[in-house]
Write a protein that holds these residues in place. Structure first.
Motif, PDB file in Angstrom:
ATOM      1  N   MET A 150       0.859  -1.186   0.000  1.00 53.80           N
ATOM      2  CA  MET A 150       0.000   0.000   0.000  1.00 53.80           C
ATOM      3  C   MET A 150       0.897   1.238   0.000  1.00 53.80           C
ATOM      4  O   MET A 150       1.859   1.312   0.763  1.00 53.80           O
ATOM      5  N   TYR A 151       0.558   2.165  -0.849  1.00 55.16           N
ATOM      6  CA  TYR A 151       1.296   3.426  -0.974  1.00 55.16           C
ATOM      7  C   TYR A 151       0.372   4.562  -0.586  1.00 55.16           C
ATOM      8  O   TYR A 151      -0.832   4.508  -0.831  1.00 55.16           O
ATOM      9  N   VAL A 152       0.930   5.604  -0.022  1.00 54.55           N
ATOM     10  CA  VAL A 152       0.169   6.830   0.205  1.00 54.55           C
ATOM     11  C   VAL A 152       0.786   7.866  -0.730  1.00 54.55           C
ATOM     12  O   VAL A 152       2.014   7.913  -0.909  1.00 54.55           O
ATOM     13  N   GLN A 153      -0.084   8.648  -1.372  1.00 52.26           N
ATOM     14  CA  GLN A 153       0.379   9.619  -2.351  1.00 52.26           C
ATOM     15  C   GLN A 153      -0.590  10.795  -2.428  1.00 52.26           C
ATOM     16  O   GLN A 153      -1.657  10.761  -1.838  1.00 52.26           O
ATOM     17  N   HIS A 154      -0.196  11.811  -3.180  1.00 48.55           N
ATOM     18  CA  HIS A 154      -1.043  12.989  -3.355  1.00 48.55           C
ATOM     19  C   HIS A 154      -2.258  12.650  -4.221  1.00 48.55           C
ATOM     20  O   HIS A 154      -2.224  11.728  -5.028  1.00 48.55           O
ATOM     21  N   THR A 155      -3.322  13.389  -4.021  1.00 51.18           N
ATOM     22  CA  THR A 155      -4.497  13.319  -4.882  1.00 51.18           C
ATOM     23  C   THR A 155      -4.392  14.445  -5.914  1.00 51.18           C
ATOM     24  O   THR A 155      -3.454  15.252  -5.866  1.00 51.18           O
ATOM     25  N   ALA A 156      -5.363  14.534  -6.816  1.00 51.47           N
ATOM     26  CA  ALA A 156      -5.392  15.641  -7.774  1.00 51.47           C
ATOM     27  C   ALA A 156      -5.431  16.970  -7.029  1.00 51.47           C
ATOM     28  O   ALA A 156      -4.700  17.902  -7.357  1.00 51.47           O
ATOM     29  N   MET A 157      -6.259  17.050  -5.977  1.00 55.05           N
ATOM     30  CA  MET A 157      -6.324  18.266  -5.172  1.00 55.05           C
ATOM     31  C   MET A 157      -5.005  18.495  -4.430  1.00 55.05           C
ATOM     32  O   MET A 157      -4.558  19.633  -4.275  1.00 55.05           O
ATOM     33  N   GLY A 158      -4.368  17.411  -4.004  1.00 54.62           N
ATOM     34  CA  GLY A 158      -3.125  17.507  -3.257  1.00 54.62           C
ATOM     35  C   GLY A 158      -1.934  17.951  -4.084  1.00 54.62           C
ATOM     36  O   GLY A 158      -0.897  18.321  -3.528  1.00 54.62           O
TER      37      GLY A 158
END
Length: 194
Positions: A128-136
């Protein structure tokens, strides 16, 4: 048009070429999974490669990783990337068992604390990875991007490796002239878990 030989005759055949801009493959919507640079993975630099990796004119910081973790306790992690030309930004972070038979396996649980980040699995659903969203990917202040995430470590007596890649993008929507940074951190199990 391309010419194809069929027996003794030459036939003109139209060739359709479909291209997908690199900016759409790894875009403001988030990178494809497995781009942290950890355990043999590529980084964002695979596509955003015009400038040297970890260019000294900018920096990437990963804070909140405990020197020693307590299983089940929540930790607030902050990712910050800075560069004078940064207009948009993104990142991807993983936490994995560092040693032993399970080395490279997922370690703990990431939880977004706002709409600026999301958790995504690799193709097999193992990491599992955590990453930015389009808004982020939008930054509140030119020159710096920042995200907060919660991480809860697993019940284990194994060191945990964090691998992070981030893109300080110039905002032109293309993969050129951006700056990619990487960082790593390790957290040891508390003495009580060992």
């Amino acid at each position: 048009m391309s010419r194809v030989r069929s027996g003794g005759a030459s036939i003109a055949v139209p060739i359709l070429v479909y291209t997908v801009p690199l900016a759409l493959l790894a875009s403001a919507n988030g990178p494809v999974p497995a781009r942290t640079g950890g355990f043999g993975e590529m980084t964002c630099h695979q596509c955003h490669s015009n400038n040297p990796l970890n260019d000294p004119s900018g920096q990437l910081t990963l804070s909140g990783i405990p020197e020693s973790y307590t299983p089940g306790q929540q930790y607030l992690i902050t990712v910050t990337v800075a560069h004078p030309q940064l207009v948009r930004a993104g990142f991807q972070l993983s936490a994995r068992l560092a040693t032993g038979d399970g080395a490279g396996r997922n370690a703990g649980v990431f939880r977004p604390v706002d709409e600026l980040t999301e958790v995504v699995p690799d193709d097999g659903g193992r990491i599992m990875y955590v990453q930015h969203t389009a808004m982020g990917a939008s930054v509140s202040m030119r020159g710096s991007g920042r995200w907060n995430i919660e991480w809860t470590p697993p019940v284990t007596a194994t060191p945990i490796s964090f691998h992070l890649a981030a893109n300080a993008a110039n905002g032109d929507g293309l993969s050129r002239d951006d700056f990619v940074y990487t960082a790593t951190a390790t957290s040891q199990p508390t003495a009580a878990v060992r």
